[in-house]
Design an enzyme around this catalytic site. Structure first.
Site, PDB file in Angstrom:
ATOM      1  N   GLY A  11       0.807  -1.226   0.000  1.00 32.41           N
ATOM      2  CA  GLY A  11       0.000   0.000   0.000  1.00 32.41           C
ATOM      3  C   GLY A  11       0.835   1.269   0.000  1.00 32.41           C
ATOM      4  N   GLN A  12       0.148   2.398   0.220  1.00 28.32           N
ATOM      5  CA  GLN A  12       0.810   3.711   0.140  1.00 28.32           C
ATOM      6  C   GLN A  12       1.988   3.803   1.120  1.00 28.32           C
ATOM      7  OE1 GLN A  12      -1.323   7.036   1.784  1.00 28.32           O
ATOM      8  NE2 GLN A  12      -0.057   8.574   0.766  1.00 28.32           N
ATOM      9  N   TYR A 142     -14.033   2.842  10.159  1.00 32.30           N
ATOM     10  CA  TYR A 142     -12.567   2.958  10.190  1.00 32.30           C
ATOM     11  C   TYR A 142     -12.126   3.463  11.567  1.00 32.30           C
ATOM     12  CZ  TYR A 142      -7.954   4.827   8.750  1.00 32.30           C
ATOM     13  OH  TYR A 142      -6.615   5.131   8.631  1.00 32.30           O
ATOM     14  N   LYS A 146      -9.951   1.802  14.633  1.00 27.91           N
ATOM     15  CA  LYS A 146      -8.738   2.433  15.167  1.00 27.91           C
ATOM     16  C   LYS A 146      -8.810   2.545  16.693  1.00 27.91           C
ATOM     17  CE  LYS A 146      -6.311   2.874  11.452  1.00 27.91           C
ATOM     18  NZ  LYS A 146      -5.323   1.806  11.230  1.00 27.91           N
ATOM     19  N   ILE A 172      -1.447  11.157   4.826  1.00 29.84           N
ATOM     20  CA  ILE A 172      -0.051  11.067   4.395  1.00 29.84           C
ATOM     21  C   ILE A 172       0.069  11.467   2.915  1.00 29.84           C
ATOM     22  CG2 ILE A 172       1.978   9.582   4.157  1.00 29.84           C
ATOM     23  CD1 ILE A 172       1.159   9.716   7.029  1.00 29.84           C
TER      24      ILE A 172
END
Ligand code: SER
Length: 319
Positions: A11-12, A142, A146, A172
């Site tokens: 991923g990123q 999400y 978290k 990010i």
């Protein structure tokens, strides 16, 4: 940390964290794992790579055993906007990978890094100077993952002594792999769109939504600095607020227009992203990270814009 397994490595963040870890710990001491064949094929050109479904506990444990892993970096996640399209899938993947990471770390004596996020906060959180310890009642699946993840990670530390550590990442910004399915993705997408012919970008986030953002080099340094930090100094573990810059789409786009005078921007606001962005902090207070392990970012918005434009132009072959 001598042998590191990065799950969700394609991923990123993983795409840039893996080379960062290889530089620090040696190419042969970093194992990249991802679910997708094409990612594994790409990663295996630059180091050790495994195809792994991190929700499969047996396969995950086998990989840890086989490579004598002592640190797990868990980057497996569906992001905020995608999560709202399929909440049960998001919970299954995000929590499945985390729970397996924690149980396997307990069994094999590994440290665990899992990113938390600005998404762990919600509408009832103080939005300006969001404190380290504050109300955390997110409005997204999400965010629920978290918060639950932060609590579980602290539980595994206090109950079983697993060395769990985490940061709450802002959006990010990077020029390696694209992010996908996040609310903060606009701050990456804009650079790729604005260099194309027409110099135009349509943004799905409202023009006045402040959110914390961070450039990838600072994010990578945060991860390894925290994992190397003296544990006796850590009063917190899961998870630290870290911040470096905060802006709205309007502020970012005006600064881009100073470099590309014919750039144009408009908005086609996605109500889901708008509600998410509105529920997240405007800017976080990261003083605990600064005090407990010396967090100190380098990049600000203006420097990021210059660097991103140069990098995406180079990628696109534009002088
Ligand atoms: N970048 C993430 C998202 O937008 C937040 O952590 O979902």
């Amino acid at each position: 940390m001598k042998r590191i397994l990065v799950i969700g490595a394609g991923g990123q963040i993983g795409t840039e964290l893996v080379p960062h870890l290889q530089r620090l710990y040696g190419t042969d001491n970093v194992i990249s794992a991802d679910l997708k064949d094409e990612q594994v094929a790409k990663m295996s050109q630059f180091g050790i790579a495994e195809k792994l479904d991190a929700t499969d506990a047996n396969a995950f444990a086998e990989a840890v055993k086989k490579h004598k892993v002592d640190a797990i970096f868990n980057l497996v996640a569906l992001l905020s906007a995608t999560g709202e399209k399929m909440p049960q899938v998001a919970w299954g993947i995000n929590m499945g990978a985390l729970l397996n990471s924690l149980n396997i770390a307990k069994e094999f004596g590994c440290a665990v890094f899992t990113p938390s996020s600005i998404g762990a906060f919600g509408t009832s959180t103080p939005h300006d100077g969001t404190p380290q310890d504050t109300i955390m009642r997110p409005n997204t699946i999400y965010g629920c993952c978290k918060v639950a993840g932060e609590l579980l990670s602290d539980y595994y530390f206090t109950r079983f002594g697993v060395d769990t550590r985490s940061v709450r990442f802002p959006g990010i910004i990077s020029n390696g792999a694209m992010p996908g399915g996040g609310t903060t993705d606009y701050a990456v997408e804009v650079f790729y769109e604005i260099i194309k012919e027409g110099h135009h970008y349509t943004c799905e986030v409202p023009e006045d939504s402040y959110m914390d953002m961070m450039y990838m080099p600072d994010a990578l340094k945060a991860v390894t600095d925290l994992m190397e930090a003296d544990p006796s100094r850590l009063r917190h573990r899961n998870s630290f607020n870290i911040a470096s810059m905060s802006f709205t789409p309007k502020i970012l786009f005006e600064a881009i227009r100073k470099r590309i005078p014919d750039a144009t921007f408009d908005y086609n606001v996605d109500p889901v992203k708008a509600a998410i962005a509105d529920s997240w902090p405007n800017w976080m207070d990261d003083s605990c990270a600064r005090e407990e392990w010396g967090w100190k970012p380098v990049w600000d918005m203006e420097a990021v814009i210059d660097d991103m434009l140069a990098a995406v132009r180079k990628k696109a072959g534009i002088k």
